[in-house]
Write a protein that holds these residues in place. Structure first.
Motif, PDB file in Angstrom:
ATOM      1  N   ARG A   1     -11.332 -46.596  16.703  1.00 40.00           N
ATOM      2  CA  ARG A   1      -9.992 -46.241  16.226  1.00 40.00           C
ATOM      3  C   ARG A   1     -10.083 -45.415  14.942  1.00 40.00           C
ATOM      4  NH1 ARG A   1      -5.464 -50.757  15.094  1.00 40.00           N
ATOM      5  NH2 ARG A   1      -7.060 -51.488  13.661  1.00 40.00           N
ATOM      6  N   TYR A   2     -10.993 -45.800  14.089  1.00 34.05           N
ATOM      7  CA  TYR A   2     -11.205 -45.072  12.842  1.00 34.05           C
ATOM      8  C   TYR A   2     -11.676 -43.655  13.116  1.00 34.05           C
ATOM      9  CZ  TYR A   2     -14.063 -43.775   8.779  1.00 34.05           C
ATOM     10  OH  TYR A   2     -14.647 -43.108   7.750  1.00 34.05           O
ATOM     11  N   LEU A   3     -12.689 -43.494  13.975  1.00 35.81           N
ATOM     12  CA  LEU A   3     -13.223 -42.163  14.281  1.00 35.81           C
ATOM     13  C   LEU A   3     -12.199 -41.315  15.028  1.00 35.81           C
ATOM     14  CD1 LEU A   3     -16.876 -43.051  15.318  1.00 35.81           C
ATOM     15  CD2 LEU A   3     -16.141 -41.941  13.228  1.00 35.81           C
ATOM     16  N   SER A   4     -11.403 -41.948  15.890  1.00 31.75           N
ATOM     17  CA  SER A   4     -10.444 -41.190  16.700  1.00 31.75           C
ATOM     18  C   SER A   4      -9.339 -40.583  15.855  1.00 31.75           C
ATOM     19  CB  SER A   4      -9.835 -42.092  17.784  1.00 31.75           C
ATOM     20  OG  SER A   4      -8.998 -43.081  17.212  1.00 31.75           O
ATOM     21  N   CYS A   5      -9.078 -41.155  14.667  1.00 32.67           N
ATOM     22  CA  CYS A   5      -8.020 -40.646  13.793  1.00 32.67           C
ATOM     23  C   CYS A   5      -8.539 -39.655  12.761  1.00 32.67           C
ATOM     24  CB  CYS A   5      -7.334 -41.806  13.068  1.00 32.67           C
ATOM     25  SG  CYS A   5      -6.402 -42.902  14.154  1.00 32.67           S
ATOM     26  N   ALA A   6      -9.842 -39.456  12.727  1.00 29.92           N
ATOM     27  CA  ALA A   6     -10.431 -38.632  11.671  1.00 29.92           C
ATOM     28  C   ALA A   6     -10.046 -37.165  11.823  1.00 29.92           C
ATOM     29  CB  ALA A   6     -11.950 -38.777  11.678  1.00 29.92           C
ATOM     30  N   ASP A   7      -9.635 -36.553  10.713  1.00 31.48           N
ATOM     31  CA  ASP A   7      -9.404 -35.109  10.678  1.00 31.48           C
ATOM     32  C   ASP A   7     -10.696 -34.373  10.360  1.00 31.48           C
ATOM     33  OD1 ASP A   7      -6.425 -34.950  10.994  1.00 31.48           O
ATOM     34  OD2 ASP A   7      -6.501 -36.212   9.205  1.00 31.48           O
ATOM     35  N   GLY A   8     -11.646 -35.081   9.787  1.00 28.42           N
ATOM     36  CA  GLY A   8     -12.953 -34.530   9.482  1.00 28.42           C
ATOM     37  C   GLY A   8     -13.936 -35.667   9.293  1.00 28.42           C
ATOM     38  N   ILE A   9     -15.201 -35.418   9.548  1.00 30.32           N
ATOM     39  CA  ILE A   9     -16.218 -36.467   9.466  1.00 30.32           C
ATOM     40  C   ILE A   9     -17.375 -36.000   8.598  1.00 30.32           C
ATOM     41  CG2 ILE A   9     -17.861 -37.886  10.771  1.00 30.32           C
ATOM     42  CD1 ILE A   9     -16.032 -37.633  13.192  1.00 30.32           C
ATOM     43  N   ILE A  10     -17.786 -36.852   7.661  1.00 35.29           N
ATOM     44  CA  ILE A  10     -19.011 -36.627   6.900  1.00 35.29           C
ATOM     45  C   ILE A  10     -20.065 -37.580   7.461  1.00 35.29           C
ATOM     46  CG2 ILE A  10     -20.154 -36.774   4.655  1.00 35.29           C
ATOM     47  CD1 ILE A  10     -17.480 -36.182   3.329  1.00 35.29           C
TER      48      ILE A  10
ATOM     49  N   GLU B   1     -20.104 -32.839  -3.964  1.00 34.75           N
ATOM     50  CA  GLU B   1     -18.756 -32.474  -3.528  1.00 34.75           C
ATOM     51  C   GLU B   1     -18.739 -31.483  -2.375  1.00 34.75           C
ATOM     52  OE1 GLU B   1     -19.627 -29.642  -7.041  1.00 34.75           O
ATOM     53  OE2 GLU B   1     -20.209 -31.637  -6.323  1.00 34.75           O
ATOM     54  N   ASP B   2     -19.863 -30.833  -2.097  1.00 38.44           N
ATOM     55  CA  ASP B   2     -19.881 -29.737  -1.115  1.00 38.44           C
ATOM     56  C   ASP B   2     -19.336 -30.113   0.262  1.00 38.44           C
ATOM     57  OD1 ASP B   2     -20.977 -28.304  -3.170  1.00 38.44           O
ATOM     58  OD2 ASP B   2     -22.864 -27.837  -2.155  1.00 38.44           O
ATOM     59  N   PRO B   3     -19.826 -31.198   0.899  1.00 39.29           N
ATOM     60  CA  PRO B   3     -19.316 -31.523   2.248  1.00 39.29           C
ATOM     61  C   PRO B   3     -17.823 -31.795   2.248  1.00 39.29           C
ATOM     62  CG  PRO B   3     -21.281 -32.807   1.727  1.00 39.29           C
ATOM     63  CD  PRO B   3     -20.862 -32.152   0.465  1.00 39.29           C
ATOM     64  N   PHE B   4     -17.353 -32.505   1.220  1.00 39.21           N
ATOM     65  CA  PHE B   4     -15.948 -32.871   1.140  1.00 39.21           C
ATOM     66  C   PHE B   4     -15.074 -31.640   0.937  1.00 39.21           C
ATOM     67  CE2 PHE B   4     -12.307 -34.488  -1.394  1.00 39.21           C
ATOM     68  CZ  PHE B   4     -11.752 -35.303  -0.428  1.00 39.21           C
ATOM     69  N   LEU B   5     -15.479 -30.745   0.031  1.00 41.52           N
ATOM     70  CA  LEU B   5     -14.689 -29.542  -0.218  1.00 41.52           C
ATOM     71  C   LEU B   5     -14.660 -28.639   1.013  1.00 41.52           C
ATOM     72  CD1 LEU B   5     -15.733 -28.631  -3.878  1.00 41.52           C
ATOM     73  CD2 LEU B   5     -13.598 -29.708  -3.092  1.00 41.52           C
ATOM     74  N   TRP B   6     -15.773 -28.591   1.751  1.00 43.77           N
ATOM     75  CA  TRP B   6     -15.783 -27.781   2.972  1.00 43.77           C
ATOM     76  C   TRP B   6     -14.766 -28.330   3.975  1.00 43.77           C
ATOM     77  CZ3 TRP B   6     -17.492 -29.259   8.022  1.00 43.77           C
ATOM     78  CH2 TRP B   6     -17.476 -28.192   8.948  1.00 43.77           C
ATOM     79  N   LEU B   7     -14.723 -29.662   4.128  1.00 47.04           N
ATOM     80  CA  LEU B   7     -13.741 -30.256   5.035  1.00 47.04           C
ATOM     81  C   LEU B   7     -12.321 -29.962   4.557  1.00 47.04           C
ATOM     82  CD1 LEU B   7     -15.278 -33.744   5.932  1.00 47.04           C
ATOM     83  CD2 LEU B   7     -15.004 -31.769   7.440  1.00 47.04           C
ATOM     84  N   LEU B   8     -12.083 -30.085   3.253  1.00 50.61           N
ATOM     85  CA  LEU B   8     -10.741 -29.795   2.729  1.00 50.61           C
ATOM     86  C   LEU B   8     -10.369 -28.335   2.954  1.00 50.61           C
ATOM     87  CD1 LEU B   8     -10.358 -31.744  -0.634  1.00 50.61           C
ATOM     88  CD2 LEU B   8      -9.852 -32.484   1.685  1.00 50.61           C
TER      89      LEU B   8
ATOM     90  N   LEU C   1      -9.289 -28.019   6.461  1.00 51.56           N
ATOM     91  CA  LEU C   1      -7.988 -28.666   6.668  1.00 51.56           C
ATOM     92  C   LEU C   1      -6.874 -28.005   5.861  1.00 51.56           C
ATOM     93  CD1 LEU C   1      -9.236 -32.385   6.529  1.00 51.56           C
ATOM     94  CD2 LEU C   1      -8.718 -31.031   8.570  1.00 51.56           C
ATOM     95  N   LYS C   2      -7.195 -26.873   5.205  1.00 53.32           N
ATOM     96  CA  LYS C   2      -6.212 -26.080   4.458  1.00 53.32           C
ATOM     97  C   LYS C   2      -5.661 -26.809   3.242  1.00 53.32           C
ATOM     98  CE  LYS C   2      -6.616 -23.043   7.774  1.00 53.32           C
ATOM     99  NZ  LYS C   2      -7.524 -21.878   7.599  1.00 53.32           N
ATOM    100  N   VAL C   3      -6.440 -27.759   2.714  1.00 50.68           N
ATOM    101  CA  VAL C   3      -6.026 -28.446   1.490  1.00 50.68           C
ATOM    102  C   VAL C   3      -6.448 -27.632   0.278  1.00 50.68           C
ATOM    103  CG1 VAL C   3      -6.262 -30.556   0.118  1.00 50.68           C
ATOM    104  CG2 VAL C   3      -6.111 -30.699   2.617  1.00 50.68           C
ATOM    105  N   VAL C   4      -7.644 -27.029   0.315  1.00 49.23           N
ATOM    106  CA  VAL C   4      -8.083 -26.120  -0.744  1.00 49.23           C
ATOM    107  C   VAL C   4      -8.369 -24.767  -0.103  1.00 49.23           C
ATOM    108  CG1 VAL C   4      -9.079 -27.990  -2.118  1.00 49.23           C
ATOM    109  CG2 VAL C   4     -10.537 -26.705  -0.544  1.00 49.23           C
ATOM    110  N   THR C   5      -8.376 -23.741  -0.916  1.00 48.90           N
ATOM    111  CA  THR C   5      -8.591 -22.388  -0.411  1.00 48.90           C
ATOM    112  C   THR C   5     -10.074 -22.069  -0.274  1.00 48.90           C
ATOM    113  OG1 THR C   5      -8.460 -21.484  -2.646  1.00 48.90           O
ATOM    114  CG2 THR C   5      -6.431 -21.535  -1.370  1.00 48.90           C
TER     115      THR C   5
END
Length: 397
Positions: free
Chosen positions: A212-221, A379-386, A389-393
């Protein structure tokens, strides 16, 4: 109809289905509502603490009136688990980021250091405010941050999903400034992190408990220990003592990625002939152990850019370098698996501590950090996911 996802239980619901909880204020007449058992929280989250009554209402509105004490309440709760939702949750973006990895890959340390960096250094870089979205996140994260940065001790092992039913995720709120010609606005995003125990990935049953957790993920590290990739220890001439324990075959990067991939392939909308659409950041931790064997100009040894956007050129260089190293290490099977199954993935290399932790002495309750914490590119993997997801440019120098 757009459906929301609870950042605590990952159940889905429509905005109008959101319920409320009585605020427990003193009514003008009669007695205030008293806390009592909440069977829903007990069943879903294993939480038996007494709670104030649930108030029915239309979740599209920001308040509802308690039928018993007649006091207006603005405390919105998830209709599935009765967790209190972040303020204005249905009106802002909400993103679920899954963080998974093998046992001893350093997930708990990585999450603490990542959030510390986001709150402080990276927050300033992006003109962002990062705060805990609920009291438990604020309290527990502060405790883990103090243990690591002040006391200098590493966190204990994460409990498995089976051993700790209702293990709660950390939920953070990110507020980014957006400056336009005639006005300035704030964009808010709620991020939910769930730290999957390494043992949860050692068997198909363990992975299934996190579906359930993985199925809702918008991105995975996916955090992997490079020292468990075939031939890495030999290539770099490393002493086996740098590993906390002898590597378990079930913990190997290819086995973990295979199990996660099989779970994602079984989700609704996926099939045998479809690529997985969820963006996956494959991050190799503890790269500080490899620095002596890497050339000075290796992208893995370079500091992270200081730009107020995700530097795509820098990210592509890291990705290509790690990809080449995998084939040199005889880990090409990892790249083949990702290339054939994922539409979007990216490689990263990082170090949460910047050095190998101190060896635990006999009788020592918890392992010591062993020096000043000097994170490298956490921070690199997280910022790439953001950025995906159009959270950061995204930009490119």
């Amino acid at each position: 109809m757009t459906r929301l996802t609870c950042p605590y239980c990952y159940g889905r619901f429509a905005e109008k289905e959101i319920k409320f909880r009585c605020g427990g204020l003193h009514p003008i007449e009669g007695k205030p509502c008293a806390p009592g058992p909440d069977p829903v929280r007990g069943q879903v989250l294993g939480d038996t603490k007494l709670q104030l009554p649930v108030v029915e209402g239309n979740g599209k509105r920001l308040s509802a009136r308690c039928a018993k004490c007649r006091i207006e309440t603005t405390i919105q709760i998830c209709p599935n688990c009765h967790s209190q939702l972040p303020v204005h949750y249905s009106k802002i973006n909400n993103r679920m980021v899954a963080m998974i990895g093998a046992k001893f890959s350093g997930k708990s340390v990585y999450m603490t250091v990542l959030m510390h960096e986001l709150i402080h250094r990276v927050g300033r870089r992006f003109d962002a405010a990062v705060t805990g979205a609920d009291e438990r996140t604020r309290k527990d994260f502060s405790n883990e941050e103090r243990d690591l940065y002040t006391e200098g001790v590493l966190p204990g092992a994460t409990q498995t999903a089976a051993a700790e039913r209702g293990r709660a995720p950390f939920v953070f709120r990110v507020s980014l400034g957006e400056h336009r010609r005639f006005r300035s606005t704030l964009r808010h995003t709620v991020l939910s992190f769930f730290d999957t125990a390494g043992e949860d990935l050692e068997s198909d049953k363990g992975v299934a408990e996190n579906v359930r957790y993985l199925s809702c993920a918008d991105g995975i590290i996916v955090l992997l220990d490079p020292l468990t990739v075939p031939n890495v220890m030999e290539k770099f001439g490393l002493d086996p003592s740098v590993l906390p324990q002898a590597a378990n075959r079930a913990d190997s990067p290819i086995n973990i990625l295979t199990r996660v991939t099989e779970v994602l392939q079984k989700l609704p909308g996926n099939g045998p002939n479809k690529m997985i659409d969820i963006p996956v950041a494959v991050a190799f931790s503890k790269v500080d152990a490899l620095w002596e064997g890497l050339p000075q100009d290796s992208p893995l040894r370079q500091p992270a850019p200081g730009t107020p956007y995700f530097d795509e050129g820098d990210g592509e260089a890291i990705h290509a370098h790690v990809q080449a190293l995998l084939y040199d290490w005889e880990g090409g099977q990892i790249d083949q698996l990702l290339t054939k199954n994922y539409r979007t993935f990216r490689y990263f290399g990082l170090s949460a501590l910047g050095a190998v932790p101190a060896v635990r002495s006999p009788g020592q309750a918890r392992q010591k950090v062993g020096g000043a914490i000097q994170p490298h590119r956490v921070e690199d993997p997280f910022l790439w996911l953001l950025s995906r997801l159009k959270v950061v440019t995204t930009g490119k120098d």
